[in-house]
Design an enzyme around this catalytic site. Structure first.
Site, PDB file in Angstrom:
ATOM      1  CB  CYS A  42      -0.982   0.030   1.297  1.00 11.17           C
ATOM      2  SG  CYS A  42      -1.862   1.445   1.510  1.00 11.17           S
ATOM      3  CB  CYS A  54      -0.323   2.343   4.199  1.00  4.52           C
ATOM      4  SG  CYS A  54      -1.880   1.813   3.683  1.00  4.52           S
ATOM      5  CG  ASP A  55       3.711   1.306   4.268  1.00  3.57           C
ATOM      6  OD1 ASP A  55       3.281   1.540   5.424  1.00  3.57           O
ATOM      7  OD2 ASP A  55       3.312  -0.061   4.047  1.00  3.57           O
TER       8      ASP A  55
END
Ligand code: NAP
Length: 298
Positions: free
Chosen positions: A130, A133-134
């Site tokens: 993701c 997200c990261d």
């Protein structure tokens, strides 16, 4: 006893909850992670009516709030199994058992893994599924994205604004993404397209530092974002549920499964187009079908 128990609090599940509450039903939604579902990992939503540019987290939070304000109970626990008692269902979770007259399965999908040695070991240490997200961990670093669908190209574009360089690795020489996003990716100077290649090896000392391709090329990278599609996992939820292909629930546009009183909504349903708009549509249809089922059986 609940009227409707929804498994999964993503756009499909929460929309079902909204429709259920508006019909004055007692509704609970079970969620093992974060309410809002997979959409909260999307940077910007531009293909849903009325709110172009809304971020995934904003959409997820607004939807959860709307459902909760109406009285949908969200229970944060994983459903292990559902027992069919024929006139009602028992929902077994890690934190206790619940009963409901109807079930709506809206469990979505989870990322498909590469299935390579060290993949689990490096997850969170150089491997991610993701970008929103990261991605922030890779400012000015070199990353690779694997996949050739809409998600992979969105991930590559998102990362190209953060990382210094993005390799986009795809096993064929043609993407299966929309033309507009393909054009955007091709226009980015720091995205290098690597066609006709599969990743065969993940290497590093405690953290991923390089990947080897079946073309023989080795790429030194700081991060790898795997975006090679998603898989559902619904068949284990309830015995005798008819599933098709890779574990999708078999149901038509009426969202009715082969089990009386069990409905399905969203990406976990076997269907042509898996989008936010079709997920919310399913949620409305499944809840309406559940409400009719309750009236007919009480
Ligand atoms: P997808 O469209 O199924 O694409 C998966 C990609 O991964 C394909 O390019 C596939 O290659 C590749 N792949 C699959 N297994 C692989 C493996 N073992 N090794 C290497 N590559 C592999 O999945 P998605 O991109 O996650 O999208 C899912 C759905 O959501 C699609 O319907 C998509 O259109 C939709 N979506 C839409 C948007 C939007 O903005 N409209 C955004 C995101 C997602 P092949 O092409 O060779 O099969």
């Amino acid at each position: 006893m609940y009227d409707i128990a929804i498994i999964g609090a993503g756009p499909a599940g929460l929309t079902a909850g909204i429709y259920g509450k508006r019909a004055n039903k007692k509704v609970i939604a079970f969620e093992k992670l974060t309410a809002g579902g997979q959409i909260i990992n999307t940077s910007k939503i531009n293909n849903y009516p009325v709110t172009p540019g809304i971020t995934g987290p904003e959409f997820g939070q607004a939807l959860s709030k709307q459902a909760e304000d109406l009285g949908v109970e969200i229970e944060y626990s994983e459903v292990a199994h559902i027992d069919n008692n024929h006139d009602y269902f028992s929902i077994v979770t890690e934190d206790g058992n619940y009963t409901a007259k109807t079930i709506i399965i809206a469990t979505g999908t989870e990322p498909r893994k590469l299935g390579l040695e060290h993949e689990d070991e490096f997850t969170g240490k150089g491997i991610s599924y993701c970008a929103t997200c990261d991605g922030a961990f890779y400012k000015d670093k070199v990353v690779a994205v694997n996949g050739g669908g809409n998600s992979a190209l969105h991930e590559a574009l998102y990362l190209s604004d953060i990382a210094s360089k993005v390799y986009l690795i795809h096993r064929r020489d043609e993407f299966r993404a929309s033309d507009d996003i393909v054009e955007k990716v091709k226009a980015k100077e720091n995205i290098e397209l690597v066609f006709g290649a599969n990743i065969t090896e993940l290497a590093g000392d405690k953290k991923l530092s390089s990947i080897t391709l079946d073309t023989g090329r080795t790429l030194e990278i700081d991060g790898l974002f795997v975006s090679i599609g998603r898989i559902p996992n619904a068949s284990k939820l309830i015995d005798d549920l008819t599933i098709v292909d890779d574990d999708y629930v078999d149901a038509g546009e009426d969202c009715k499964t082969n089990i009386s009183g069990v409905f399905v909504a969203g990406d976990v349903r076997e269907k042509e187009l898996r989008q936010l708009v079709t997920a919310t549509s399913d949620g409305a249809i499944a809840a309406t079908a559940a409400i009719k089922y309750i009236s007919a059986n009480s």
